[in-house]
Design an enzyme around this catalytic site. Structure first.
Site, PDB file in Angstrom:
ATOM      1  N   SER A 271      16.208  26.712   9.369  1.00 17.41           N
ATOM      2  CA  SER A 271      15.650  25.387   9.654  1.00 17.41           C
ATOM      3  C   SER A 271      16.607  24.525  10.465  1.00 17.41           C
ATOM      4  O   SER A 271      16.283  23.363  10.759  1.00 17.41           O
ATOM      5  CB  SER A 271      15.327  24.660   8.342  1.00 17.41           C
TER       6      SER A 271
ATOM      7  N   ARG B   6      23.694  32.825  15.656  1.00 12.09           N
ATOM      8  CA  ARG B   6      23.252  33.139  14.296  1.00 12.09           C
ATOM      9  C   ARG B   6      23.731  34.536  13.907  1.00 12.09           C
ATOM     10  O   ARG B   6      23.853  35.425  14.750  1.00 12.09           O
ATOM     11  CB  ARG B   6      21.722  33.081  14.271  1.00 12.09           C
TER      12      ARG B   6
ATOM     13  N   THR C  11      25.367  23.465   4.788  1.00 14.38           N
ATOM     14  CA  THR C  11      25.445  23.649   6.228  1.00 14.38           C
ATOM     15  C   THR C  11      26.211  22.454   6.782  1.00 14.38           C
ATOM     16  O   THR C  11      26.612  21.571   6.028  1.00 14.38           O
ATOM     17  CB  THR C  11      24.002  23.751   6.779  1.00 14.38           C
TER      18      THR C  11
ATOM     19  N   GLY D 171      20.966  20.704   5.267  1.00 12.59           N
ATOM     20  CA  GLY D 171      19.988  20.361   4.241  1.00 12.59           C
ATOM     21  C   GLY D 171      18.939  21.412   3.969  1.00 12.59           C
ATOM     22  O   GLY D 171      17.905  21.109   3.371  1.00 12.59           O
ATOM     23  N   GLY D 172      19.165  22.674   4.421  1.00 12.06           N
ATOM     24  CA  GLY D 172      18.196  23.716   4.136  1.00 12.06           C
ATOM     25  C   GLY D 172      16.828  23.381   4.701  1.00 12.06           C
ATOM     26  O   GLY D 172      16.701  22.886   5.824  1.00 12.06           O
TER      27      GLY D 172
ATOM     28  N   ILE E 297      27.079  28.782   6.610  1.00  7.08           N
ATOM     29  CA  ILE E 297      27.363  30.060   5.939  1.00  7.08           C
ATOM     30  C   ILE E 297      26.400  30.237   4.756  1.00  7.08           C
ATOM     31  O   ILE E 297      26.605  31.081   3.905  1.00  7.08           O
ATOM     32  CB  ILE E 297      28.828  30.180   5.468  1.00  7.08           C
TER      33      ILE E 297
END
Length: 556
Positions: free
Chosen positions: A437, A92, A365, A456-457, A384
């Site tokens: 997430s 990350r 994503t 998908g956030g 990103i």
């Protein structure tokens, strides 16, 4: 464009099946056919699942620049078959050392619109290049350069722009930097479907990474170009930021539901803890499954999601910076407390739960799932953040910088790109990793093995949950990736559902329980691979909502 979906099985005879300890095939499911082919190419060349993960990560960075890239980061969940070793590779992004909790606020403490989303100041220090070297050196069989070769070829020789990417260029073109437009423009305009997209500067950047490892990105010519570009746009990166970046290996979260073992993502992902809370509540509520439980099962699902997402907002962040009460949140006693607060046949308004300040990250994503012929496996989710990240490409690099700084809370009261409030545990701090997430996941039990994940956030956790529940209840990988989705995330207090996810009768019944419903567009891009050791069947499936591809190849 309709997604390519291939589900292939290779069955052993009954006697051999009883003895099967290795898959009879290898498989890759990713968000783009060329990325899938890159993984298969490396597996065919003698690489293992970890080499293939390097190949797919790099290739998807080239051909799906909306979702991930070497200017971003991600999570790689690994299982090594030889000794059943499992780990979570955290690549990350990190906040620059000059970052501060107030850097996106004005003098009155109010968040400045778009400052954490557009341009160089929005970018965290990328982690993907370091993670790719780490995967190759620590777990792979092939040189890093071999696994990066397909991505370099796609960047140098070009690939055809698909419908999804052409649409993304159309709606994002105005926010892209001059270098980005110069890279992709066709006659000065956004590229259309079918246009040949070449990225020679990105090819050169990848070649330096291939030749020099992480030093080819965080030092030398690439670093010089990155720092010059960021500085020119009032960013705050320094040479020290690049050189200090470190990949972290973390212990995965291990969960148990019915007869299944679930291995998934620890903080700074919110996925594992939230999944654990929800699954334990469902078990205590005697959840029958969505295919059998009707409206009651949907009510139970929404209420457990409501409580899980509330805790996500309240307690979760980078465990190297904040105290995350993992054991308490995943305890059976806490699950009983949450489940006891669920009222049968009646919605619990989120406003009556103890307050928390939620936020939602971007949904552009990507995910891929890999199983090799030795039984090694990888589930990886990369990002990103927003489409094309920050939109900024430092000249000469071909690299879109992420805008993952928007995944931090700009303040405890300011909302991010999606209009939702920040949380104290996720405030900006130097060197800190933003909450995510992203939830790459393995599931093992009576049906065998499932490897899955999705972009998908904030909806990622729900999609992974629905997918694993469907598979446990007997659904195939083709069924679970296509299954219509419902979602609730504590706030806003609305049940979102895709077309055909709820019948008219179910909608009426849920509204009668006090739920506010909202039909959404289709979303997500689930990628799944399964293996049944008893039958020897390996299957792979790619979400039909997008342009991905899943393939199974018989082992030699």
């Amino acid at each position: 464009m309709a997604a390519l979906l291939l589900c292939c099985g290779f069955a052993l005879n009954a006697q051999a099946a009883e003895l099967a300890t290795k898959p009879t095939a290898y498989a890759v499911a990713s968000a783009h056919p060329l990325a899938t082919e890159a993984g298969l190419e490396v597996l065919a060349a003698g690489g293992n699942a970890f080499d293939a993960a390097v190949a797919v990560s790099a290739a998807i960075a080239v051909v799906e620049p909306t979702g991930s890239g070497i200017g971003g980061g991600g999570f790689w969940l690994l299982h090594r078959a030889a000794d059943d070793f499992e780990t979570f590779v955290d690549g990350r992004e990190t906040a620059p050392l000059a970052a501060s909790a107030t850097m996106y606020q004005d003098a009155a403490g109010k968040a400045i619109d778009k400052l954490s989303r557009d341009g160089a100041l929005a970018a965290g220090i990328p982690g993907e290049p370091a993670a790719l070297e780490h995967l190759a050196k620590t777990y792979g069989k092939l040189p890093l350069a071999r696994s990066l070769a397909p991505a370099i070829r796609y960047a140098r020789d070009g690939f055809a722009c698909d419908d999804k990417l052409a649409d993304a260029f159309g709606y994002s073109w105005k926010r892209l930097s001059p270098a980005a437009k110069a890279t992709f423009a066709v006659d000065g305009q956004p590229p259309k479907t079918g246009a040949l997209l070449r990225q020679p500067e990105l090819a050169a950047t990848l070649e330096r990474l291939a030749a020099q490892g992480r030093d080819g990105f965080y030092k030398g010519e690439t670093a010089r170009l990155l720092l010059a570009g960021v500085k020119a746009e009032r960013g705050i990166w320094t040479d020290e930021d690049l050189q200090r970046y470190a990949v972290i290996e973390r212990k995965p979260v291990e969960l148990h539901f019915r007869d299944y073992r679930i291995v998934t993502s620890p903080p700074p992902s919110a996925g594992g803890i939230t999944l654990g809370e929800v699954l334990q509540q469902l078990e205590l509520l005697d959840f029958k499954g969505l295919s059998k439980g009707g409206v009651t099962a949907r009510h139970q699902l929404v209420e457990t999601l409501r409580r899980g997402y509330r805790d996500r907002a309240a307690y979760l962040g980078d465990p190297d910076f904040v105290q995350v009460p993992t054991a308490e949140l995943l305890s059976r006693s806490y699950a009983r407390e949450l489940a006891a607060s669920v009222t049968p046949n009646k919605a619990t308004p989120s406003s009556v739960l103890p307050p928390a300040n939620p936020y939602k990250e971007g949904d552009n994503t990507t995910h891929f799932s890999i199983l090799d012929a030795e039984g090694n496996r990888v589930a990886a989710t990369l990002s990103i953040n927003l489409s094309f990240g920050s939109g900024y490409m430092p000249p000469g690099t071909g690299v879109f910088l992420n805008d993952e700084m928007d995944d931090f809370a700009a303040s405890e009261t300011a909302s991010n790109a999606y209009g939702l409030i920040g949380s104290k545990a996720n405030l900006v701090a130097p060197g800190k990793r933003p909450l995510s997430s992203m939830t790459p996941t393995f599931v093992e039990g009576p049906r065998g093995l499932l490897v899955l994940g999705t972009p998908g956030g904030s909806r990622i956790i729900t999609m992974v949950l629905l997918g694993l529940l469907d598979w446990i209840d007997g659904g195939s990988v083709a069924h679970l990736v296509a299954l219509p989705r419902i979602h609730h995330q504590y706030l806003p207090d609305v049940v979102e559902f895709e077309p055909n996810a709820l019948s008219a009768e179910e909608q009426q019944a849920l509204r009668g329980m006090g739920y506010e419903l909202k039909q959404s567009r289709t979303y997500g891009n689930l990628q799944a691979v399964s293996w049944d050791p008893k039958s020897g069947v390996v299957e792979a499936a790619s979400d039909p909502r997008a342009v991905g591809q899943a393939k199974v190849v018989p082992a030699r």
